[in-house]
Write a protein that holds these residues in place. Structure first.
Motif, PDB file in Angstrom:
ATOM      1  N   PHE A  81       0.835  -1.201   0.000  1.00 20.58           N
ATOM      2  CA  PHE A  81       0.000   0.000   0.000  1.00 20.58           C
ATOM      3  C   PHE A  81       0.873   1.256   0.000  1.00 20.58           C
ATOM      4  O   PHE A  81       0.610   2.213  -0.724  1.00 20.58           O
ATOM      5  N   LEU A  82       1.924   1.248   0.811  1.00 27.17           N
ATOM      6  CA  LEU A  82       2.815   2.410   0.890  1.00 27.17           C
ATOM      7  C   LEU A  82       3.568   2.641  -0.424  1.00 27.17           C
ATOM      8  O   LEU A  82       3.873   3.782  -0.772  1.00 27.17           O
ATOM      9  N   LEU A  83       3.883   1.571  -1.141  1.00 29.62           N
ATOM     10  CA  LEU A  83       4.570   1.723  -2.425  1.00 29.62           C
ATOM     11  C   LEU A  83       3.709   2.474  -3.438  1.00 29.62           C
ATOM     12  O   LEU A  83       4.235   3.179  -4.301  1.00 29.62           O
ATOM     13  N   THR A  84       2.409   2.327  -3.343  1.00 28.27           N
ATOM     14  CA  THR A  84       1.522   3.004  -4.292  1.00 28.27           C
ATOM     15  C   THR A  84       0.934   4.305  -3.754  1.00 28.27           C
ATOM     16  O   THR A  84       0.549   5.160  -4.543  1.00 28.27           O
ATOM     17  N   HIS A  85       0.879   4.472  -2.439  1.00 24.23           N
ATOM     18  CA  HIS A  85       0.242   5.651  -1.862  1.00 24.23           C
ATOM     19  C   HIS A  85       1.148   6.484  -0.960  1.00 24.23           C
ATOM     20  O   HIS A  85       0.742   7.527  -0.476  1.00 24.23           O
ATOM     21  N   GLY A  86       2.347   6.007  -0.709  1.00 28.80           N
ATOM     22  CA  GLY A  86       3.251   6.699   0.204  1.00 28.80           C
ATOM     23  C   GLY A  86       4.325   7.475  -0.539  1.00 28.80           C
ATOM     24  O   GLY A  86       4.237   7.678  -1.752  1.00 28.80           O
ATOM     25  N   PRO A  87       5.344   7.890   0.176  1.00 30.98           N
ATOM     26  CA  PRO A  87       6.453   8.629  -0.441  1.00 30.98           C
ATOM     27  C   PRO A  87       7.153   7.794  -1.519  1.00 30.98           C
ATOM     28  O   PRO A  87       7.219   6.572  -1.417  1.00 30.98           O
ATOM     29  N   GLU A  88       7.674   8.474  -2.510  1.00 34.49           N
ATOM     30  CA  GLU A  88       8.305   7.775  -3.630  1.00 34.49           C
ATOM     31  C   GLU A  88       9.528   6.964  -3.221  1.00 34.49           C
ATOM     32  O   GLU A  88       9.813   5.929  -3.810  1.00 34.49           O
ATOM     33  N   ASP A  89      10.260   7.423  -2.216  1.00 33.67           N
ATOM     34  CA  ASP A  89      11.506   6.754  -1.864  1.00 33.67           C
ATOM     35  C   ASP A  89      11.342   5.593  -0.884  1.00 33.67           C
ATOM     36  O   ASP A  89      12.333   4.995  -0.469  1.00 33.67           O
ATOM     37  N   ILE A  90      10.120   5.228  -0.566  1.00 33.89           N
ATOM     38  CA  ILE A  90       9.934   4.137   0.399  1.00 33.89           C
ATOM     39  C   ILE A  90      10.412   2.800  -0.171  1.00 33.89           C
ATOM     40  O   ILE A  90      10.907   1.953   0.560  1.00 33.89           O
ATOM     41  N   GLY A  91      10.317   2.636  -1.460  1.00 39.49           N
ATOM     42  CA  GLY A  91      10.781   1.395  -2.082  1.00 39.49           C
ATOM     43  C   GLY A  91      12.272   1.192  -1.917  1.00 39.49           C
ATOM     44  O   GLY A  91      12.744   0.069  -1.727  1.00 39.49           O
ATOM     45  N   GLU A  92      13.018   2.286  -1.963  1.00 42.43           N
ATOM     46  CA  GLU A  92      14.473   2.204  -1.808  1.00 42.43           C
ATOM     47  C   GLU A  92      14.862   1.775  -0.392  1.00 42.43           C
ATOM     48  O   GLU A  92      15.903   1.160  -0.200  1.00 42.43           O
ATOM     49  N   GLU A  93      14.030   2.105   0.593  1.00 40.69           N
ATOM     50  CA  GLU A  93      14.308   1.716   1.983  1.00 40.69           C
ATOM     51  C   GLU A  93      14.310   0.211   2.149  1.00 40.69           C
ATOM     52  O   GLU A  93      14.975  -0.326   3.018  1.00 40.69           O
ATOM     53  N   PHE A  94      13.547  -0.485   1.325  1.00 38.56           N
ATOM     54  CA  PHE A  94      13.402  -1.928   1.467  1.00 38.56           C
ATOM     55  C   PHE A  94      14.099  -2.700   0.354  1.00 38.56           C
ATOM     56  O   PHE A  94      13.995  -3.917   0.286  1.00 38.56           O
ATOM     57  N   HIS A  95      14.813  -2.007  -0.480  1.00 37.05           N
ATOM     58  CA  HIS A  95      15.546  -2.663  -1.568  1.00 37.05           C
ATOM     59  C   HIS A  95      16.562  -3.656  -1.020  1.00 37.05           C
ATOM     60  O   HIS A  95      16.773  -4.730  -1.576  1.00 37.05           O
ATOM     61  N   CYS A  96      17.178  -3.319   0.116  1.00 35.77           N
ATOM     62  CA  CYS A  96      18.181  -4.209   0.715  1.00 35.77           C
ATOM     63  C   CYS A  96      17.551  -5.449   1.355  1.00 35.77           C
ATOM     64  O   CYS A  96      18.239  -6.410   1.631  1.00 35.77           O
ATOM     65  N   ASP A  97      16.229  -5.431   1.545  1.00 36.67           N
ATOM     66  CA  ASP A  97      15.560  -6.566   2.176  1.00 36.67           C
ATOM     67  C   ASP A  97      15.135  -7.640   1.183  1.00 36.67           C
ATOM     68  O   ASP A  97      14.683  -8.701   1.583  1.00 36.67           O
ATOM     69  N   LYS A  98      15.275  -7.379  -0.097  1.00 36.48           N
ATOM     70  CA  LYS A  98      14.799  -8.362  -1.085  1.00 36.48           C
ATOM     71  C   LYS A  98      15.676  -9.596  -1.054  1.00 36.48           C
ATOM     72  O   LYS A  98      16.868  -9.551  -0.764  1.00 36.48           O
ATOM     73  N   VAL A  99      15.070 -10.702  -1.375  1.00 40.86           N
ATOM     74  CA  VAL A  99      15.768 -11.990  -1.386  1.00 40.86           C
ATOM     75  C   VAL A  99      16.465 -12.121  -2.743  1.00 40.86           C
ATOM     76  O   VAL A  99      15.878 -11.869  -3.780  1.00 40.86           O
ATOM     77  N   SER A 100      17.705 -12.519  -2.719  1.00 43.65           N
ATOM     78  CA  SER A 100      18.488 -12.664  -3.969  1.00 43.65           C
ATOM     79  C   SER A 100      18.125 -13.930  -4.679  1.00 43.65           C
ATOM     80  O   SER A 100      17.878 -14.942  -4.145  1.00 43.65           O
TER      81      SER A 100
END
Length: 110
Positions: free
Chosen positions: A91-110
């Motif tokens: 929800f935050l990715l579509t309705h929140g600040p634009e840079d919120i996705g970058e905050e969780f980029h390091c959490d993605k599974v490789s």
């Protein structure tokens, strides 16, 4: 009629409890919403309030911190916590600040 009075009283008391909890624990409304006790995640109204709060710098970092903790402490018995965090993040990715996705980029599974 008695059932309606009970329902209104319960709702009133729950709101007062939340207010007292905010005052005594220095928890923001956004944080309180992030710790929603509903087993299937916060409703749209709660997620909208959290999304709006995420545009404030202090609330943004509190929300990000809560979500990071939910993603890093995964317990199979408490899988709903991770699920609810993912729902809120989506929800935050579509309705929140634009840079919120970058905050969780390091959490993605490789």
């Amino acid at each position: 009629m008695l059932g309606e009075i009970k329902k209104q009283t319960s709702s009133f008391l729950q709101e007062k409890y939340k207010t007292v909890k905010l005052v005594l624990t220095d928890v923001t409304p956004a944080e309180l919403g992030s710790y929603n006790s509903d087993p299937w995640g916060p409703d749209a109204r709660t997620m909208t309030r959290i999304s709006e709060a995420s545009f404030d710098v202090d609330d943004y970092w509190r929300i990000v911190d809560i979500l990071h903790r939910r993603f890093h402490v995964v317990d199979a018995k408490e899988w709903r916590q991770s699920y609810k965090a993912l729902v809120l993040l989506e929800f935050l990715l579509t309705h929140g600040p634009e840079d919120i996705g970058e905050e969780f980029h390091c959490d993605k599974v490789s």
